[in-house]
Each structure stands twice: as C-alpha cells, then as structure tokens.
Design an enzyme around this catalytic site. Sequence first.
Site, PDB file in Angstrom:
ATOM      1  N   GLU A  28      -0.683   3.264  -1.162  1.00 23.48           N
ATOM      2  CA  GLU A  28      -0.038   3.858  -2.365  1.00 23.48           C
ATOM      3  C   GLU A  28      -0.075   2.666  -3.385  1.00 23.48           C
ATOM      4  OE1 GLU A  28       3.541   5.382  -0.516  1.00 23.48           O
ATOM      5  OE2 GLU A  28       2.091   6.768   0.571  1.00 23.48           O
ATOM      6  N   GLY A  58       6.984   7.161   7.347  1.00 24.25           N
ATOM      7  CA  GLY A  58       7.290   7.157   6.175  1.00 24.25           C
ATOM      8  C   GLY A  58       8.544   8.376   6.165  1.00 24.25           C
ATOM      9  N   GLY A  59       7.967   9.641   5.874  1.00 23.97           N
ATOM     10  CA  GLY A  59       8.787  10.849   5.899  1.00 23.97           C
ATOM     11  C   GLY A  59       9.738  10.566   7.033  1.00 23.97           C
ATOM     12  N   ASN A  90       9.453   2.923   6.530  1.00 23.31           N
ATOM     13  CA  ASN A  90       9.139   2.885   5.088  1.00 23.31           C
ATOM     14  C   ASN A  90       9.781   3.869   4.123  1.00 23.31           C
ATOM     15  OD1 ASN A  90       8.119   2.508   2.336  1.00 23.31           O
ATOM     16  ND2 ASN A  90       5.799   2.571   3.092  1.00 23.31           N
ATOM     17  N   TRP A  91      10.631   3.853   3.432  1.00 22.78           N
ATOM     18  CA  TRP A  91      11.343   4.909   2.719  1.00 22.78           C
ATOM     19  C   TRP A  91      10.731   5.415   1.567  1.00 22.78           C
ATOM     20  CZ3 TRP A  91      17.382   3.773   2.776  1.00 22.78           C
ATOM     21  CH2 TRP A  91      17.821   3.571   4.390  1.00 22.78           C
ATOM     22  N   LYS A  92       9.897   4.354   0.908  1.00 18.61           N
ATOM     23  CA  LYS A  92       8.850   4.504  -0.076  1.00 18.61           C
ATOM     24  C   LYS A  92      10.159   4.882  -1.373  1.00 18.61           C
ATOM     25  CE  LYS A  92       5.240   6.269   2.318  1.00 18.61           C
ATOM     26  NZ  LYS A  92       4.132   7.152   2.634  1.00 18.61           N
ATOM     27  N   GLY A 115       1.746  11.343   5.000  1.00 11.16           N
ATOM     28  CA  GLY A 115       2.340  12.322   4.220  1.00 11.16           C
ATOM     29  C   GLY A 115       1.579  13.829   4.203  1.00 11.16           C
ATOM     30  N   GLU A 141      -3.192   2.533   8.565  1.00 11.89           N
ATOM     31  CA  GLU A 141      -2.694   3.835   7.966  1.00 11.89           C
ATOM     32  C   GLU A 141      -3.877   4.471   7.249  1.00 11.89           C
ATOM     33  OE1 GLU A 141       1.976   3.668   7.382  1.00 11.89           O
ATOM     34  OE2 GLU A 141       0.861   3.098   5.460  1.00 11.89           O
ATOM     35  N   SER A 189       1.799  10.175   9.043  1.00 12.03           N
ATOM     36  CA  SER A 189       2.679  11.348   9.516  1.00 12.03           C
ATOM     37  C   SER A 189       2.969  11.258  11.120  1.00 12.03           C
ATOM     38  CB  SER A 189       1.670  12.425   9.631  1.00 12.03           C
ATOM     39  OG  SER A 189       1.185  12.921   8.166  1.00 12.03           O
ATOM     40  N   HIS A 234       0.186  -1.784   1.071  1.00 17.40           N
ATOM     41  CA  HIS A 234       0.242  -0.344   1.388  1.00 17.40           C
ATOM     42  C   HIS A 234      -0.512   0.550   0.446  1.00 17.40           C
ATOM     43  CE1 HIS A 234       1.726   3.749   1.659  1.00 17.40           C
ATOM     44  NE2 HIS A 234       2.261   3.491   2.868  1.00 17.40           N
TER      45      HIS A 234
HETATM   46  P1  13P Z   1       4.065   9.335   6.378  1.00 17.15           P
HETATM   47  O1  13P Z   1       4.911   8.860   7.831  1.00 17.15           O
HETATM   48  O2  13P Z   1       5.191  10.023   5.428  1.00 17.15           O
HETATM   49  O3  13P Z   1       2.918  10.020   6.738  1.00 17.15           O
HETATM   50  O4  13P Z   1       3.986   8.042   5.800  1.00 17.15           O
HETATM   51  C1  13P Z   1       3.437   7.078   6.265  1.00 17.15           C
HETATM   52  C2  13P Z   1       3.324   5.770   5.547  1.00 17.15           C
HETATM   53  O5  13P Z   1       2.715   5.527   4.587  1.00 17.15           O
HETATM   54  C3  13P Z   1       4.309   4.647   6.243  1.00 17.15           C
HETATM   55  O6  13P Z   1       3.896   3.286   5.225  1.00 17.15           O
END
Ligand code: 13P
Length: 271
Positions: free
Chosen positions: A111, A248-249, A24-26, A187, A181, A227, A109
């Site tokens: 977010e 994510g990251g 997930n590149w956000k 993050g 999650e 993470s 998600h």
């Molecule tokens: P991180 O891996 O950056 O913590 O993000 C997780 C996430 O929200 C994936 O959807």
Amino acid sequence: MTTPFINRGNGNSGFKRLPIIAGNWKMNKTVDESLLLVDEMIDDLDAIEGVEIVLCPPFVALYSVLDLLEDTGVGLGAQNMYHQNSGAYTGEISPLMLREICDYVILGHSERRTYFGETNELVNLKVKAALKHDIRPIMAVGENLAQRQAEETSAFVTAQVREGLAGIDIADIPTIVLAYEPIWAIGTGLAATGAMAQEVCALIRQTVAELYTQEVAEQVRIQYGGSVTAKNIEEFMSQPDIDGGLVGGASLNADDFIQIVVKTLEVSSKK
Ligand code: 13P
C-alpha cells in the site's frame, strides 16, 4: 527484544526459526479503540510462548499501546517510517522517534508502494535506517495480479528482495523479517494457497542465500500475508519456508487474532 531463534539444544545441528505473527492494523482504530482492542487480547497473547507477536497500530496510538504492552512478551511495531533522522519532512516520522517505542517497523508494504510511490530504492534506505537504530524491519514484497498472470512473479519479487536488501551487512540479515504479500490476496478474501505461498517464500530464501550465504538465509524469517485468517493460517504455517504471518483485517478482531497465534504455535511446534 525476543530473540528470533530457538536453539534446538542439540549443539551445532542448527536451530528452529521462532514463528512471528504481526498484526498490521493499517489505518484503523482511534487511540481509544486501539486501547480497547489491546485490552481484549493482551492477557491471552501474553500467555502464549513460542510465537513472537507484534502489534502494529497507527502511529498516534503507539505510545498509549506501549503502556499496555509493558511487562508483556508482546512487541510493538510501526507501519512505516522515513529514513532521515530529523528535518523538514512534513508529516513524516523518523527512526529516532520510533526507536524507543518500537521493536519493529513494517517497510515497503504494497500500500505504501502503490499509493505513496515508494520504490525499492526508498525501501532500501528505510531498511538501512531502521537497522542503524536497532529497529527490526519487516520488509514486504509481492506481485500484483497482472504480474502473476504474466508469470513475472519470480523476477519481480526477486528484484524487490535484491534491491531492498542492497548494501546491507550480512550481520544484520537475521534480524530482518521478510513478508511475502501478493497484492491480489490483500484484503480480498482470496488468500494464496499454501503451495503458492511456499513457492515464492522458498524463492525469497534462495535469493537471500545467493546474496549472502545459505546459512544466513536459513535464519531469516519469512511471513506470508494476504487474507490470513484463523481458518487458513495452519496451511501457511505448515510450509517449510513460511515462518509466520503478516495479518491485516483479522488482526482487528481479538478472538481471530488470538486464534491465529494459537494455531501458529500448534503447527510450528510440530515442524
Ligand atoms: P489482509 O490480511 O487484510 O488481507 O491484509 C494483509 C496485509 O496487507 C498485512 O500487511
């Protein structure tokens, strides 16, 4: 689309869930940057068999990235979607627009829930709309820190699963991926432990079994997200109810993402 199950080849004694790693590149990467990132990792990712891989770049990069994924085994996902097919919904993207491009869509998600006010009810409408158009939902759930500290995790996550899946036909359940999650792990660099993630993922599977059947619950793939790195993915993948990661990251770095997929394969082949 890749089938989510590997048949063990032993007739009727069950199956193994195909692990699934999604990046997930956000809200990161321009179109050019997206193409560069895919270019850096596509050959290595395509060479890996036994793990389903899904890249979820921003909307504007989907079509260009699709070009690079064609003739590979790597799938494409969107990060969100509205549930209506078309109409006066300024700024939204519909399932009709995504269905020819995407295999998957991330829905609910945290977010989206936190910053854009998405409720379980809306997530449920989106999951249904995705299924109707043959886009596989990755439905995300998870508690925040206050809820964990107040020991409300089980009740909160169970309600998210129940309400998110409300009214969905049992035949569609195996195509849905559920992502656990915990918000406090996203993050922050503070991933859950394998045991903590397993406990909630087992609860999620149990909830699906209560809503449907044990058999169908055994087919649903559940990811852990928060993470995830190349260093900790093995701990998560070793857990019996964790079938993949929503990353994510670490999905923004080609080497890290490739390593996560490689390690997923190593662990899951021993499961
Ligand atoms: P991180 O891996 O950056 O913590 O993000 C997780 C996430 O929200 C994936 O959807």
